[in-house]
Write a protein that holds these residues in place. Sequence first.
Motif: not given
Length: 116
Positions: A52, A58-59
């Motif tokens: 990000k 994330t992910n």
Amino acid sequence: QVQLVESGGGLVHTGGSLRLSCTASGFPFSDYAMRWYRQAPGKERELVAVVKTSGEATNLLNSVKGRFTVSRDNAKKMVFLHMNILKPEDTAVYYCKTSYKLRDWWGRGTQVTVSS
């Protein structure tokens, strides 16, 4: 023109570490998430992590959780993939990607080879 250039790959033994870098240009880097992908021989390209704008990951791919982390330096327009406790199954070409102006932009990748 958007450009992404990966670096930092190489040959490492099982259990070793590498830090991959992706240097970006041609777009407002700090405003865009970045993605790390990898592609092993004979396999489809897979998402490793989304970074990000804050630098938060994330992910994160399940198989790398607890071993890989990410960071970014918005001032230098760079994003990093910190890879620890490397395994032979991490062997792949690693790519960074961003999406800007309705298209995806990829770097050429950097080879990571983990020997057993």
